[in-house]
Write a protein that holds these residues in place. Structure first.
Motif, PDB file in Angstrom:
ATOM      1  N   THR A 270      -3.714  -2.592  15.500  1.00 14.29           N
ATOM      2  CA  THR A 270      -4.707  -2.553  16.572  1.00 14.29           C
ATOM      3  C   THR A 270      -5.453  -3.872  16.648  1.00 14.29           C
ATOM      4  O   THR A 270      -5.619  -4.578  15.650  1.00 14.29           O
ATOM      5  CB  THR A 270      -5.702  -1.397  16.366  1.00 14.29           C
ATOM      6  OG1 THR A 270      -6.564  -1.298  17.503  1.00 14.29           O
ATOM      7  CG2 THR A 270      -6.550  -1.598  15.120  1.00 14.29           C
ATOM      8  N   VAL A 271      -5.921  -4.195  17.849  1.00 15.10           N
ATOM      9  CA  VAL A 271      -6.784  -5.347  18.106  1.00 15.10           C
ATOM     10  C   VAL A 271      -8.071  -4.834  18.713  1.00 15.10           C
ATOM     11  O   VAL A 271      -8.049  -3.987  19.612  1.00 15.10           O
ATOM     12  CB  VAL A 271      -6.113  -6.355  19.066  1.00 15.10           C
ATOM     13  CG1 VAL A 271      -7.090  -7.468  19.448  1.00 15.10           C
ATOM     14  CG2 VAL A 271      -4.860  -6.943  18.435  1.00 15.10           C
ATOM     15  N   ARG A 272      -9.208  -5.344  18.221  1.00 18.69           N
ATOM     16  CA  ARG A 272     -10.519  -4.933  18.737  1.00 18.69           C
ATOM     17  C   ARG A 272     -11.306  -6.182  19.139  1.00 18.69           C
ATOM     18  O   ARG A 272     -11.429  -7.126  18.345  1.00 18.69           O
ATOM     19  CB  ARG A 272     -11.309  -4.146  17.676  1.00 18.69           C
ATOM     20  CG  ARG A 272     -10.565  -2.921  17.101  1.00 18.69           C
ATOM     21  CD  ARG A 272     -10.278  -1.891  18.166  1.00 18.69           C
ATOM     22  NE  ARG A 272      -9.453  -0.804  17.701  1.00 18.69           N
ATOM     23  CZ  ARG A 272      -9.891   0.424  17.434  1.00 18.69           C
ATOM     24  NH1 ARG A 272     -11.168   0.713  17.565  1.00 18.69           N
ATOM     25  NH2 ARG A 272      -9.039   1.360  17.048  1.00 18.69           N
ATOM     26  N   THR A 273     -11.832  -6.190  20.345  1.00 24.43           N
ATOM     27  CA  THR A 273     -12.639  -7.292  20.847  1.00 24.43           C
ATOM     28  C   THR A 273     -13.724  -6.747  21.768  1.00 24.43           C
ATOM     29  O   THR A 273     -13.667  -5.596  22.199  1.00 24.43           O
ATOM     30  CB  THR A 273     -11.783  -8.301  21.641  1.00 24.43           C
ATOM     31  OG1 THR A 273     -11.116  -7.618  22.715  1.00 24.43           O
ATOM     32  CG2 THR A 273     -10.740  -8.973  20.755  1.00 24.43           C
ATOM     33  N   PHE A 274     -14.702  -7.591  22.092  1.00 28.97           N
ATOM     34  CA  PHE A 274     -15.737  -7.249  23.069  1.00 28.97           C
ATOM     35  C   PHE A 274     -15.572  -8.025  24.371  1.00 28.97           C
ATOM     36  O   PHE A 274     -15.851  -7.515  25.445  1.00 28.97           O
ATOM     37  CB  PHE A 274     -17.138  -7.532  22.509  1.00 28.97           C
ATOM     38  CG  PHE A 274     -17.525  -6.670  21.345  1.00 28.97           C
ATOM     39  CD1 PHE A 274     -17.708  -5.304  21.508  1.00 28.97           C
ATOM     40  CD2 PHE A 274     -17.705  -7.212  20.087  1.00 28.97           C
ATOM     41  CE1 PHE A 274     -18.062  -4.497  20.438  1.00 28.97           C
ATOM     42  CE2 PHE A 274     -18.069  -6.417  19.010  1.00 28.97           C
ATOM     43  CZ  PHE A 274     -18.241  -5.063  19.183  1.00 28.97           C
ATOM     44  N   ASN A 275     -15.123  -9.261  24.254  1.00 26.08           N
ATOM     45  CA  ASN A 275     -15.037 -10.175  25.385  1.00 26.08           C
ATOM     46  C   ASN A 275     -13.622 -10.190  25.944  1.00 26.08           C
ATOM     47  O   ASN A 275     -12.662 -10.444  25.209  1.00 26.08           O
ATOM     48  CB  ASN A 275     -15.436 -11.585  24.915  1.00 26.08           C
ATOM     49  CG  ASN A 275     -15.553 -12.576  26.045  1.00 26.08           C
ATOM     50  OD1 ASN A 275     -14.759 -12.576  26.972  1.00 26.08           O
ATOM     51  ND2 ASN A 275     -16.561 -13.443  25.965  1.00 26.08           N
ATOM     52  N   PRO A 310     -10.988  -0.157  27.274  1.00 21.52           N
ATOM     53  CA  PRO A 310     -11.806  -1.369  27.391  1.00 21.52           C
ATOM     54  C   PRO A 310     -13.049  -1.269  26.509  1.00 21.52           C
ATOM     55  O   PRO A 310     -13.353  -0.207  25.957  1.00 21.52           O
ATOM     56  CB  PRO A 310     -12.179  -1.391  28.876  1.00 21.52           C
ATOM     57  CG  PRO A 310     -12.130   0.042  29.298  1.00 21.52           C
ATOM     58  CD  PRO A 310     -11.053   0.694  28.466  1.00 21.52           C
ATOM     59  N   ALA A 311     -13.753  -2.362  26.384  1.00 25.91           N
ATOM     60  CA  ALA A 311     -14.993  -2.356  25.601  1.00 25.91           C
ATOM     61  C   ALA A 311     -16.065  -1.537  26.315  1.00 25.91           C
ATOM     62  O   ALA A 311     -16.101  -1.465  27.547  1.00 25.91           O
ATOM     63  CB  ALA A 311     -15.474  -3.782  25.390  1.00 25.91           C
ATOM     64  N   THR A 312     -16.916  -0.900  25.520  1.00 28.65           N
ATOM     65  CA  THR A 312     -18.023  -0.106  26.052  1.00 28.65           C
ATOM     66  C   THR A 312     -19.252  -1.008  26.143  1.00 28.65           C
ATOM     67  O   THR A 312     -19.857  -1.357  25.127  1.00 28.65           O
ATOM     68  CB  THR A 312     -18.315   1.100  25.151  1.00 28.65           C
ATOM     69  OG1 THR A 312     -17.123   1.884  25.025  1.00 28.65           O
ATOM     70  CG2 THR A 312     -19.426   1.960  25.717  1.00 28.65           C
ATOM     71  N   ILE A 313     -19.609  -1.404  27.361  1.00 29.23           N
ATOM     72  CA  ILE A 313     -20.691  -2.365  27.582  1.00 29.23           C
ATOM     73  C   ILE A 313     -21.805  -1.698  28.380  1.00 29.23           C
ATOM     74  O   ILE A 313     -21.619  -1.324  29.545  1.00 29.23           O
ATOM     75  CB  ILE A 313     -20.195  -3.611  28.347  1.00 29.23           C
ATOM     76  CG1 ILE A 313     -18.912  -4.169  27.711  1.00 29.23           C
ATOM     77  CG2 ILE A 313     -21.293  -4.658  28.415  1.00 29.23           C
ATOM     78  CD1 ILE A 313     -19.105  -4.749  26.340  1.00 29.23           C
ATOM     79  N   ASN A 314     -22.958  -1.522  27.778  1.00 29.63           N
ATOM     80  CA  ASN A 314     -24.104  -0.957  28.483  1.00 29.63           C
ATOM     81  C   ASN A 314     -24.603  -1.924  29.550  1.00 29.63           C
ATOM     82  O   ASN A 314     -24.572  -3.150  29.357  1.00 29.63           O
ATOM     83  CB  ASN A 314     -25.254  -0.671  27.510  1.00 29.63           C
ATOM     84  CG  ASN A 314     -24.985   0.514  26.615  1.00 29.63           C
ATOM     85  OD1 ASN A 314     -24.107   1.330  26.881  1.00 29.63           O
ATOM     86  ND2 ASN A 314     -25.744   0.620  25.533  1.00 29.63           N
ATOM     87  N   THR A 315     -25.074  -1.386  30.670  1.00 31.79           N
ATOM     88  CA  THR A 315     -25.757  -2.224  31.647  1.00 31.79           C
ATOM     89  C   THR A 315     -27.218  -2.356  31.225  1.00 31.79           C
ATOM     90  O   THR A 315     -27.830  -1.408  30.722  1.00 31.79           O
ATOM     91  CB  THR A 315     -25.645  -1.636  33.061  1.00 31.79           C
ATOM     92  OG1 THR A 315     -26.020  -0.252  33.042  1.00 31.79           O
ATOM     93  CG2 THR A 315     -24.212  -1.738  33.573  1.00 31.79           C
TER      94      THR A 315
END
Length: 429
Positions: A270-275, A310-315
Motif C-alpha cells: 500500500t501507498v499512503r499520502t495526503f498530497n 482519496p485523502a480525507t481533507i476537512n474544509t
C-alpha cells in the motif's frame, strides 16, 4: 450506565443520557451480528426499526445497495438549510477473541473498528432530534455501508445521495482509542491519508536451487525491489510532506519445494499520502524503480497501481465550526484543534470531495483499559460510555449549524452559505 466520568455541557447530552441503556443494547446487538460491506441486511433492518420508533419524518433504504438515510425536519424550515451526518455500518473479516456476552456470533467477522458504536450514536442523535426539533432546517442522517475497503460512500453518491438530499455540509466522526473519553479531535485540513494498492509482478527464469547461475531468480529481484522502493520516501518525498510505502506480502514458489527457484514472484502493498502531487510522484517513481531494478538483474517487473480511497481533507470553515460545537460540549481543554492526521484511510473522503464538511475523532480509551485496545485488533470493543457524547455531538452540529430563527447568531455563519433547493423527498421504507 448513563453517568459519565467527565463533564459534558448542554441539554442534548442530558436528554440522550436518559436512554443510554437502550443505545448500549442496540450497539451490543449490532456487535453480536456483524456484517461485511454491502451485506448489512440485519444491521440496516435494525437501524430502520429504530428510526421508525424514534419518529423521524422519512426513512429511505437501498441507497448504495444497503445504505439507509433518515430525514428529520426542524421546528422551523425557513432557512432552507440541510446538514448531513454520516455513520458507517460494516464490520471486518476477522475473528474476534473477546469473551463477553455480546461477542460476534459469526466466525471470521467482527466489529473491530467500532462501526457498531458509530451507528448507535447516530440513532441516538436521530431520536433526540426527532423528539426536540430545536433547529431551523433539515437533518439528513446517512447510515453508510461498506466503508472497510468497499467504497460504500462512493456507492451512495453514485446512487444519487446528494442529488436526493442536497446537504450544504456533511460531518462524520470515528472513535479513537488513543484519546480519553470526553475528548474530541479535529483539524482544518488533512485527517486521513489516501489509500492505494500496489501489486508488483516480477518475472524471471526458474530452475534448480543448486544451479542459480542458470536462472534469473525473481525472489532475489523482489528482495532488491523491497529495499529500493524505500528510497522513494527518503530521497524523493520532501521532509515536510508525508508518504508511506509498505510492501506487506510476498508470494513466490512452493513452500514444499525448497530447492526450486520459481519463475515469478509477487509483491503486494500500500501507498499512503495526503498530497495528490506527492501521490502522483510516488506512483511514477515506483514504476521507474521496479522496472529499473528488475532490468538490472536480468528480470522484468510490472507494477499495477490502484487508487482506492482519496485523502480525507476537512474544509477549513466546517472544521472550525465543529471545533466550536465540540468545545461547547466538553470544554476548550478537551478539544484537540490541531490533531495530527493519521496515515490510515477513510472513504468519507469521497463525500468531502463533493460537499464541504469535517471528520472528527471521539476519544474512547480509558485509563482502566476499557476502550483502549486499538482499532482492527481481535480484542477491540467500542466503549459504550461515550455513546451519549457522540450522539450529542452529532445533534449539536445540527442545532448549532441550523439554529432556530429566534435564537442568537452562532458559528453557523462560518459555514458554506449556498442554499440548494431540497429535492422532493420520497420514502422507500
Amino acid at each position: 450506565m448513563s453517568k459519565s466520568r467527565y463533564k459534558v455541557h448542554g441539554p442534548a447530552f442530558a436528554h440522550i443520557a436518559a436512554f443510554h441503556p437502550e443505545l448500549t443494547a442496540l450497539r451490543r446487538d449490532l456487535h453480536a451480528h456483524p456484517e461485511l460491506g454491502f451485506e448489512e441486511v440485519y444491521t440496516a433492518k435494525r437501524v430502520v426499526e429504530s428510526l421508525k420508533v424514534c419518529g423521524v419524518d422519512e426513512v429511505h433504504t437501498g441507497i448504495g445497495k444497503t445504505g439507509v438515510v433518515a430525514v428529520i425536519r426542524g421546528r422551523q424550515t425557513g432557512s432552507g438549510r440541510m446538514i448531513g451526518l454520516r455513520a458507517d455500518m460494516d464490520a471486518l473479516p476477522m475473528t474476534e477473541h473477546n469473551d463477553f456476552a455480546w461477542k460476534s456470533s459469526k466466525p471470521g467477522m467482527m466489529h473491530g473498528c467500532g462501526h457498531d458504536g458509530h451507528t448507535a450514536m447516530l440513532v441516538g442523535a436521530a431520536r433526540y432530534l426527532a423528539e426536540t426539533r430545536q433547529f431551523d432546517g433539515t437533518a439528513v442522517l446517512i447510515f453508510q455501508p461498506g466503508e472497510e475497503g468497499f467504497a460504500g460512500a462512493k456507492a451512495m453518491i453514485e446512487d444519487g445521495l446528494f442529488e436526493r438530499f442536497p446537504v450544504n455540509s456533511v460531518f462524520a466522526m470515528h472513535n479513537w482509542p488513543q484519546m480519553r473519553p470526553g475528548t474530541v479531535g479535529v483539524n482544518p485540513g488533512p485527517m486521513m491519508a489516501s489509500a492505494d494498492r500496489i501489486t508488483i509482478e516480477v518475472t524471471g527464469k526458474g530452475g534448480h536451487g543448486a544451479h542459480p547461475y542458470a536462472t534469473v531468480d525473481p525472489v532475489l529481484v523482489a528482495a532488491h525491489i523491497i529495499t529500493a522502493v524505500q528510497s522513494i520516501v527518503s530521497r524523493n518525498v520532501r521532509a515536510i510532506d508525508s508518504a508511506v510505502i509498505s510492501l506487506c506480502s510476498m508470494q513466490a514458489g512452493d513452500p514444499g519445494a525448497f530447492s526450486v527457484i520459481p519463475g515469478t514472484a509477487r509483491l503486494i502493498g500500500t501507498v499512503r499520502t495526503f498530497n495528490p502531487e506527492v501521490q502522483a510522484m510516488v506512483e511514477k517513481r515506483l514504476h521507474e524503480v521496479c522496472s529499473g531494478v528488475a532490468l538490472g538483474l536480468g528480470a522484468s517487473a510490472h507494477l499495477n497501481y490502484e487508487r482506492i480511497y482519496p485523502a480525507t481533507i476537512n474544509t477549513r470553515d466546517e472544521a472550525r465550526f465543529a471545533m466550536e460545537v465540540a468545545q461547547k460540549l466538553v470544554g476548550h481543554d478537551h478539544v484537540d484543534r490541531n490533531m495530527d492526521p493519521s496515515m490510515g484511510a477513510e472513504d468519507f473522503s469521497f463525500m468531502l470531495q463533493v460537499k464541504p464538511g469535517a471528520y472528527l475523532r471521539l476519544g474512547q480509551g480509558a485509563d482502566n483499559g476499557q476502550g483502549a485496545c486499538f482499532l482492527h485488533n481481535s480484542r477491540y470493543d467500542f466503549n459504550d460510555e461515550v455513546l451519549p457524547l457522540g450522539a450529542a455531538l452529532h445533534a449539536s452540529l445540527i442545532e448549532q449549524g441550523m439554529p432556530l430563527a429566534s435564537e442568537p447568531t452562532t458559528p453557523r455563519q462560518t459555514l458554506s452559505q449556498s442554499t440548494p433547493s431540497p429535492t422532493p423527498a420520497r420514502s422507500d421504507a
